[in-house]
Design an enzyme around this catalytic site. Structure first.
Site, PDB file in Angstrom:
ATOM      1  NE  ARG A 271      -2.519  -0.943   3.832  1.00  0.00           N
ATOM      2  CZ  ARG A 271      -3.345  -0.389   4.567  1.00  0.00           C
ATOM      3  NH1 ARG A 271      -3.810  -0.544   4.642  1.00  0.00           N
ATOM      4  NH2 ARG A 271      -2.882  -0.856   5.715  1.00  0.00           N
TER       5      ARG A 271
ATOM      6  NE  ARG B 173       7.077   9.679   2.363  1.00  0.00           N
ATOM      7  CZ  ARG B 173       6.555  10.444   2.736  1.00  0.00           C
ATOM      8  NH1 ARG B 173       5.552   9.389   2.467  1.00  0.00           N
ATOM      9  NH2 ARG B 173       6.430  11.302   2.595  1.00  0.00           N
TER      10      ARG B 173
ATOM     11  CG  ASP C  64       3.103   6.274   2.527  1.00  0.00           C
ATOM     12  OD1 ASP C  64       1.729   5.517   3.281  1.00  0.00           O
ATOM     13  OD2 ASP C  64       4.233   6.356   3.119  1.00  0.00           O
TER      14      ASP C  64
END
Length: 282
Positions: free
Chosen positions: A56, A215, A58
């Site tokens: 999934r 990230r 972002d």
């Protein structure tokens, strides 16, 4: 149609995440999942279709090779799509791409092998994060796929830091915690190189990723690469086991899901079963 056997389909797709609020459906927001599920329901003339993906993403994150699965009544595809002269799932692929917006493309729809689960059967996911760290390499046409960084990056220092994070660890310091979810992951690859355009590219591969993990790793490496932190800062953060305010989560625009790998068909069900078990470092 009630009474038909259930068939699981595999959906290979790509999308530009710029104008999406991530993969997962959220009320009132444009998401990849909602967009794809709506197109499937329209194509198959069925009320609702649920799609599960391998990873999934972002808001603002892209995918070059996302994988999903959906369970359908066996007669739905043959009955509605199969009227075309081409094979039913090829017809479904064509119809989906005729309905979907241009920032989502379905590459292929196929019948999934027994035991396949797009999420739990995956062996690993591979991401790339692309950064332009010099004025000469900033391309306005790539502004949604490449992060522009104002300081030159030392990739040797970044690779030195990255090597300290490889292997199985609790990556709680690099993740946004979710209730009941483990933060133990196996980081199989984390390395930096220059591509043909001169961009700094992070190659990140793991069995799975926590929320914001890639990230956060990139944000840590940026602090090392531009000289604000020493390479051993990465290990220091990892061992802290809590989110560290000194690590800035990198912007989503530079991140792309590049590949998802699965075991041979005979090992799909066992892999899915193994992954569902709660992990620990003991």
């Amino acid at each position: 149609m009630a009474g038909w056997p259930i068939v699981r389909i595999r959906i290979d797709m790509a999308y530009d995440g710029t104008d999406f609020s991530g993969w997962a459906t959220q009320p009132g927001l444009r998401t990849v999942q909602e967009t794809l599920e709506s197109a499937l329901a329209t194509s198959l003339r069925t009320p609702a279709v649920r799609v599960t993906c391998a990873g999934r993403t972002d808001a603002g994150v892209h995918a070059r090779a996302q994988v999903g699965h959906a369970d359908l009544d066996e007669g739905v595809v043959d009955g509605y799509v199969g009227r075309a002269k081409e094979p039913p799932l090829e017809a479904l692929t064509r119809r989906l791409n005729g309905i979907l917006p241009l920032d989502v493309r379905v590459h292929r729809v196929s019948v999934a092998p027994a035991g396949f689960d797009a999420r739990f059967s995956a062996l690993w996911r591979r991401y790339a994060y692309r950064i332009s760290d010099s004025a000469a390499t900033v391309d306005p046409l790539m502004r949604h796929q490449v992060l522009a960084w104002q300081r030159p990056l030392d990739l040797d220092r970044m690779n030195e830091a990255a090597a300290l994070l490889l292997g199985e660890h609790d990556f709680a310091a690099f993740c946004r915690r979710r209730e009941g979810a483990t933060t133990i992951r196996t980081l199989l690859e984390l390395s930096w190189s220059r591509d043909d355009l001169g961009l700094a590219v992070a190659h990140v591969r793991a069995d799975a990723f926590c929320h914001n993990m890639v990230r956060s790793l990139v944000g840590c490496m940026l602090a090392v690469g531009d000289g604000r932190r020493r390479p051993d800062f990465a290990r220091e953060v990892l061992l802290g086991l809590v989110r560290d305010g000194r690590v800035t989560v990198a912007q989503p625009r530079g991140l792309t899901l590049e590949q998802v790998a699965y075991p041979p068909d005979a090992g799909l069900a066992q892999r899915a079963s193994d992954v569902r078990k709660v992990r620990s470092l003991d």
